[in-house]
Design a protein around this motif. Structure first.
Motif, PDB file in Angstrom:
ATOM      1  N   ALA A 282      27.338  49.758  28.624  1.00 51.13           N
ATOM      2  CA  ALA A 282      27.022  50.984  29.340  1.00 51.13           C
ATOM      3  C   ALA A 282      25.624  51.449  28.972  1.00 51.13           C
ATOM      4  N   ALA A 283      25.022  52.195  29.874  1.00 50.63           N
ATOM      5  CA  ALA A 283      23.664  52.692  29.666  1.00 50.63           C
ATOM      6  C   ALA A 283      23.648  54.214  29.767  1.00 50.63           C
ATOM      7  N   ASN A 284      22.821  54.804  28.923  1.00 49.68           N
ATOM      8  CA  ASN A 284      22.718  56.259  28.876  1.00 49.68           C
ATOM      9  C   ASN A 284      21.329  56.636  28.383  1.00 49.68           C
ATOM     10  N   SER A 285      20.942  57.870  28.631  1.00 48.01           N
ATOM     11  CA  SER A 285      19.603  58.280  28.218  1.00 48.01           C
ATOM     12  C   SER A 285      19.495  58.508  26.713  1.00 48.01           C
ATOM     13  N   ILE A 286      20.624  58.783  26.059  1.00 47.54           N
ATOM     14  CA  ILE A 286      20.600  59.003  24.618  1.00 47.54           C
ATOM     15  C   ILE A 286      21.718  58.210  23.957  1.00 47.54           C
ATOM     16  N   LEU A 287      21.571  57.953  22.686  1.00 45.71           N
ATOM     17  CA  LEU A 287      22.603  57.253  21.925  1.00 45.71           C
ATOM     18  C   LEU A 287      23.760  58.216  21.673  1.00 45.71           C
ATOM     19  N   THR A 288      24.947  57.804  22.077  1.00 44.12           N
ATOM     20  CA  THR A 288      26.134  58.613  21.866  1.00 44.12           C
ATOM     21  C   THR A 288      27.362  57.718  21.783  1.00 44.12           C
ATOM     22  N   ARG A 289      28.389  58.210  21.110  1.00 41.27           N
ATOM     23  CA  ARG A 289      29.659  57.492  21.015  1.00 41.27           C
ATOM     24  C   ARG A 289      30.637  57.900  22.116  1.00 41.27           C
ATOM     25  N   VAL A 290      30.236  58.859  22.912  1.00 44.16           N
ATOM     26  CA  VAL A 290      31.133  59.442  23.908  1.00 44.16           C
ATOM     27  C   VAL A 290      31.035  58.683  25.220  1.00 44.16           C
ATOM     28  N   ALA A 291      32.130  58.058  25.617  1.00 43.54           N
ATOM     29  CA  ALA A 291      32.119  57.219  26.812  1.00 43.54           C
ATOM     30  C   ALA A 291      31.762  57.990  28.078  1.00 43.54           C
ATOM     31  N   THR A 292      32.246  59.190  28.192  1.00 47.18           N
ATOM     32  CA  THR A 292      32.010  59.963  29.412  1.00 47.18           C
ATOM     33  C   THR A 292      30.556  60.361  29.584  1.00 47.18           C
ATOM     34  N   ALA A 293      29.766  60.237  28.535  1.00 45.29           N
ATOM     35  CA  ALA A 293      28.346  60.588  28.622  1.00 45.29           C
ATOM     36  C   ALA A 293      27.509  59.481  29.234  1.00 45.29           C
ATOM     37  N   TYR A 294      28.051  58.278  29.332  1.00 46.75           N
ATOM     38  CA  TYR A 294      27.271  57.146  29.840  1.00 46.75           C
ATOM     39  C   TYR A 294      27.207  57.162  31.361  1.00 46.75           C
ATOM     40  N   ASP A 295      26.017  56.861  31.863  1.00 47.26           N
ATOM     41  CA  ASP A 295      25.771  56.950  33.297  1.00 47.26           C
ATOM     42  C   ASP A 295      26.134  55.683  34.060  1.00 47.26           C
ATOM     43  N   TYR A 296      25.948  54.540  33.433  1.00 44.71           N
ATOM     44  CA  TYR A 296      26.134  53.262  34.119  1.00 44.71           C
ATOM     45  C   TYR A 296      27.037  52.358  33.295  1.00 44.71           C
ATOM     46  N   TRP A 297      27.864  51.596  34.001  1.00 49.19           N
ATOM     47  CA  TRP A 297      28.838  50.717  33.345  1.00 49.19           C
ATOM     48  C   TRP A 297      28.850  49.346  34.019  1.00 49.19           C
ATOM     49  N   GLY A 298      29.113  48.327  33.202  1.00 48.38           N
ATOM     50  CA  GLY A 298      29.360  47.009  33.741  1.00 48.38           C
ATOM     51  C   GLY A 298      30.818  46.860  34.128  1.00 48.38           C
ATOM     52  N   GLN A 299      31.165  45.672  34.631  1.00 46.68           N
ATOM     53  CA  GLN A 299      32.520  45.436  35.107  1.00 46.68           C
ATOM     54  C   GLN A 299      33.465  44.993  33.993  1.00 46.68           C
ATOM     55  N   GLY A 300      32.919  44.626  32.851  1.00 48.27           N
ATOM     56  CA  GLY A 300      33.721  44.235  31.701  1.00 48.27           C
ATOM     57  C   GLY A 300      33.907  42.746  31.573  1.00 48.27           C
ATOM     58  N   THR A 301      34.142  42.301  30.348  1.00 46.18           N
ATOM     59  CA  THR A 301      34.434  40.896  30.071  1.00 46.18           C
ATOM     60  C   THR A 301      35.580  40.849  29.066  1.00 46.18           C
ATOM     61  N   GLN A 302      36.535  39.941  29.318  1.00 46.39           N
ATOM     62  CA  GLN A 302      37.736  39.877  28.482  1.00 46.39           C
ATOM     63  C   GLN A 302      37.466  39.093  27.205  1.00 46.39           C
ATOM     64  N   VAL A 303      37.890  39.663  26.096  1.00 43.58           N
ATOM     65  CA  VAL A 303      37.865  38.977  24.807  1.00 43.58           C
ATOM     66  C   VAL A 303      39.299  38.923  24.291  1.00 43.58           C
ATOM     67  N   THR A 304      39.753  37.717  23.989  1.00 43.96           N
ATOM     68  CA  THR A 304      41.100  37.529  23.467  1.00 43.96           C
ATOM     69  C   THR A 304      41.020  36.783  22.144  1.00 43.96           C
ATOM     70  N   VAL A 305      41.604  37.362  21.121  1.00 43.27           N
ATOM     71  CA  VAL A 305      41.592  36.762  19.791  1.00 43.27           C
ATOM     72  C   VAL A 305      43.021  36.375  19.432  1.00 43.27           C
ATOM     73  N   SER A 306      43.226  35.097  19.225  1.00 42.87           N
ATOM     74  CA  SER A 306      44.558  34.603  18.893  1.00 42.87           C
ATOM     75  C   SER A 306      44.759  34.550  17.384  1.00 42.87           C
ATOM     76  N   SER A 307      45.987  34.758  16.956  1.00 39.67           N
ATOM     77  CA  SER A 307      46.283  34.770  15.520  1.00 39.67           C
ATOM     78  C   SER A 307      46.638  33.386  15.019  1.00 39.67           C
TER      79      SER A 307
END
Length: 122
Positions: A97-122
């Motif tokens: 995600a992209a935002n004008s300032i560094l923040t941990r708050v998801a709702t503050a981000y202006d732009y988002w990608g579509q996501g990529t799946q990460v699966t970790v097997s035990s």
């Protein structure tokens, strides 16, 4: 306007590593702080890491601190997430995600990608 596309997800065994990439379009990429978030099924979106536009300041979620590293290459309009010592609980869809300032708050981000799946097997 910034368009983000993540890549690099996949299936990995616990203890392994993956490197995610997020390619951005738009001439002002270098002016944005970039963040990584993740969301597992049935859970809220979780902050993973973020970096200022200059790369001079970073922030990490408690669950990944010391294992994940965020970096960026403004010349290539790309931000990376190096994930080491992966655990099954790291399994999620990872978003940049992209935002004008560094923040941990998801709702503050202006732009988002579509996501990529990460699966970790035990």
């Amino acid at each position: 306007q910034v368009h983000l596309v993540e890549s690099g997800g996949g299936l990995v065994q616990a203890g392994g590593s993956l490197r995610l990439s997020c390619a951005a379009s738009g001439r002002t990429f270098s002016r944005y702080a970039m963040g990584w978030f993740r969301q597992a099924p049935g859970k809220e979106r979780e902050f993973v890491a973020a970096m200022t536009w200059s790369g001079g300041r970073t922030s990490y979620g408690d669950s990944v601190s010391g294992r994940f590293i965020i970096s960026r290459d403004n010349a290539k309009n790309t931000v990376f997430l190096q994930m080491n010592s992966l655990k099954p609980e790291d399994t999620a869809v990872y978003y940049c995600a992209a935002n004008s300032i560094l923040t941990r708050v998801a709702t503050a981000y202006d732009y988002w990608g579509q996501g990529t799946q990460v699966t970790v097997s035990s």
